[in-house]
Design an enzyme around this catalytic site. Structure first.
Site, mmCIF file in Angstrom:
data_model
loop_
_atom_site.group_PDB
_atom_site.id
_atom_site.type_symbol
_atom_site.label_atom_id
_atom_site.label_comp_id
_atom_site.label_asym_id
_atom_site.label_seq_id
_atom_site.Cartn_x
_atom_site.Cartn_y
_atom_site.Cartn_z
ATOM 1 N N ARG A 183 48.848 33.964 56.890
ATOM 2 C CA ARG A 183 48.131 34.011 55.611
ATOM 3 C C ARG A 183 49.106 34.066 54.449
ATOM 4 O O ARG A 183 48.921 33.394 53.433
ATOM 5 C CB ARG A 183 47.178 35.215 55.557
ATOM 6 C CG ARG A 183 46.291 35.201 54.309
ATOM 7 C CD ARG A 183 45.383 36.421 54.214
ATOM 8 N NE ARG A 183 44.378 36.241 53.173
ATOM 9 C CZ ARG A 183 44.567 36.524 51.878
ATOM 10 N NH1 ARG A 183 45.730 36.994 51.475
ATOM 11 N NH2 ARG A 183 43.592 36.324 51.008
ATOM 12 N N CYS A 184 50.159 34.858 54.593
ATOM 13 C CA CYS A 184 51.159 34.967 53.525
ATOM 14 C C CYS A 184 51.816 33.621 53.223
ATOM 15 O O CYS A 184 52.188 33.353 52.082
ATOM 16 C CB CYS A 184 52.252 35.963 53.919
ATOM 17 S SG CYS A 184 51.710 37.662 54.149
#
Length: 407
Positions: free
Chosen positions: A396-397
Site C-alpha cells: 500500500r505504501c
C-alpha cells in the site's frame, strides 16, 4: 470536467496506479546519514528494482494500468518557463545555503534532457559530480574540506508514493510532510496537478503550503461517504481540521471524517500500519490496537459548521457503525502470535494493497499473516520483498491509486 482521478474506496477494482521505480537515490544512502534520510538499512538497488518490477507486473496481470512518477513529472514540464520554475523551486527547497552551489546545480540540471534531469533530482547529486561544472579552485577546495559528500540530498523514500499526496474522490491533497527530508517529494505532485494536462483540473483538498503536516499513509478512503485519517507521529490535528473542512464542504459524496488517534511512535508511523481494508467487511490490523481505540467523528451540521464527537471503543464496533456493516472481521498481523506479529509488523504485514474487494497484494515474507488472509477467504498475490521491505513500507505504501471503480 474530467480530473483524471476517481478514488472512492480502498477496495474498488484498481484500474490505474502511480508507482516510482527505485533509482540512484538508493545508491546514495550511506550508514552515517540513514537517520537523516529516514531509513534503517540500505537496500541493494538492482534487487530492489527486480522486486519492484515484479510488483508492477503483478498489477498489470490483474488489468491495472501502471504509470510512473518520473513520467508524470516529465509530462508536466509543458514549457521552458515551467521547466525553469521547477528547477528554481526544487533548489529553493533543497536547504542549500551556498549560492554558488545552487548556481552550479541549476546549470547542471538545466543542461540535461527532461527525463535525465528528473531522475537526477530524485537521486541526489554528489559533490564529485559537480566538480567538472565549476571553473574555480574554490569549488574543489570546498568539496574537499567539507565531509558531507552531497551537494543535493537524495530522496530515497520516493518509492513510497502513497505519502506525498493522496487521491480522495475526484480530488487530491498535496501534503506538507512531517520532515524536511521528504517535503521536496511533494513538489513533484504540485507540478503534476498544476501542469500535467491529464490531472491539472483535479480539485485540491489540501495544499503543501499549509503550516502543519499531513501524510498519505494516514488517509484511508473507507467508502464514498467516509474518510479515515490518522492523528499520528506524522499527521497533526490542525491538518485534519483543514482537510475535513474542505472535503466535507466541497466534495460531492463524503459526509464524515473519522480521525483515529493512534500512538505517536515509529512502529505506528501511519494509520495504514495500524489497519488496512481488504474487503467490504474485512481488515488487517496491528495486534496492539485490538482492545480499544479513540476516534473523533467530524461532520458538518445543518448550518455547514463542523461538529466533532469522541467515540472510544473496539475498532470493529467503530467500523461497523460508520460503514453500516452487520459484521466486521479483523485479521491480526502474525495471527496474534507475539513473536510472529512483531517480526511481520516490522516488514509491514498488515500493510496490504487491495486491487479488488477481497483481493490483495502482499509481501511474500509475511507468510503467517498471509495464511490468515487466505483462511479468511481473501485472494492474495505475493510479491518478493527482501530489499523493498528494508525501507519500512508495504505494497500500500508503494502505490498511489489514481482510478478505482466504485466498490
Amino acid at each position: 470536467m474530467e480530473t483524471g482521478i476517481h478514488n472512492t474506496s480502498e477496495i474498488g477494482r484498481l484500474k490505474k496506479v502511480l508507482l516510482h521505480r527505485p533509482g540512484g537515490e538508493l545508491e546514495n544512502l550511506m550508514p552515517e546519514y540513514l537517520e537523516r534520510l529516514l531509513f534503517d538499512d540500505i537496500p541493494y538497488l538492482r534487487e530492489a528494482q527486480r522486486e519492484h518490477d515484479a510488483f508492477a507486473d503483478c498489477l498489470r496481470q490483474q488489468g491495472v494500468e501502471v504509470v510512473y512518477l518520473r513520467d508524470l513529472v516529465v509530462n508536466s514540464l509543458t514549457s521552458d518557463e515551467v521547466r525553469k520554475d521547477f528547477i528554481q523551486q526544487f533548489l529553493k527547497e533543497s536547504g542549500i545555503q551556498d549560492q554558488r552551489t545552487k548556481d552550479l546545480l541549476a546549470d547542471y540540471f538545466g543542461a540535461m534532457p527532461d527525463q535525465e534531469m528528473v531522475s537526477a533530482m530524485m537521486a541526489g547529486v554528489r559533490k564529485s559530480q559537480l566538480r567538472g561544472q565549476g571553473g574555480r579552485l574554490g569549488d574543489y577546495l570546498s568539496a574537499a574540506e567539507d565531509d558531507y559528500p552531497f551537494a543535493l540530498d537524495p530522496l530515497p523514500n520516493l518509492y513510497f508514493t502513497r505519502d506525498p499526496f493522496a487521491t480522495i474522490g475526484t480530488g487530491v491533497s498535496i501534503h506538507k510532510m512531517h520532515t524536511a527530508t521528504r517535503n521536496r517529494e511533494t513538489l513533484f505532485g504540485k507540478f503534476i496537478f498544476e501542469h500535467n494536462p491529464e490531472y491539472l483540473h483535479a480539485p485540491r483538498w489540501y495544499d503543501r503550503g499549509e503550516n502543519s503536516s499531513l501524510e498519505g499513509g494516514d488517509i484511508l478512503v473507507l467508502s464514498p461517504r467516509v474518510l479515515a485519517v490518522g492523528i499520528s507521529q506524522r499527521t497533526r490535528e490542525d491538518s485534519i481540521d483543514t482537510l475535513a473542512e474542505t472535503v466535507l464542504s466541497q466534495s460531492k459524496t463524503f459526509q464524515k471524517v473519522l480521525a483515529f488517534n493512534i500512538p505517536k511512535t515509529r512502529s505506528f508511523m501511519h494509520l495504514d500500519t495500524v489497519f488496512t481494508m481488504v474487503d467490504r467487511d474485512k481488515f488487517t490490523v496491528h495486534p496492539n490496537i485490538l482492545s480499544s481505540i479513540t476516534v473523533f467523528v467530524m461532520e458538518l451540521d445543518e448550518n455547514r459548521k463542523m461538529k466533532i464527537r469522541q467515540e472510544d471503543g473496539r475498532l470493529e464496533d467503530i467500523l461497523k457503525e460508520h460503514l453500516e456493516l452487520d459484521h466486521v472481521s479483523l485479521i491480526p498481523c502474525g495471527q496474534g502470535s507475539e513473536i510472529d506479529a512483531a517480526r511481520e509488523q516490522w516488514s509491514d504485514g498488515s500493510n496490504t494493497l487491495a486491487i479488488a474487494p477481497g483481493e490483495v497484494v502482499v509481501y511474500s515474507r509475511n507468510y503467517v499473516t498471509n495464511r490468515s488472509l487466505e483462511e479468511a477467504g481473501i485472494r492474495i498475490h505475493t510479491i518478493p520483498s527482501a530489499e523493498l521491505s528494508r525501507g519500512r513500507g508495504g505494497p500500500r505504501c508503494m502505490s498511489m491509486p489514481l482510478w478505482r471503480e466504485d466498490p
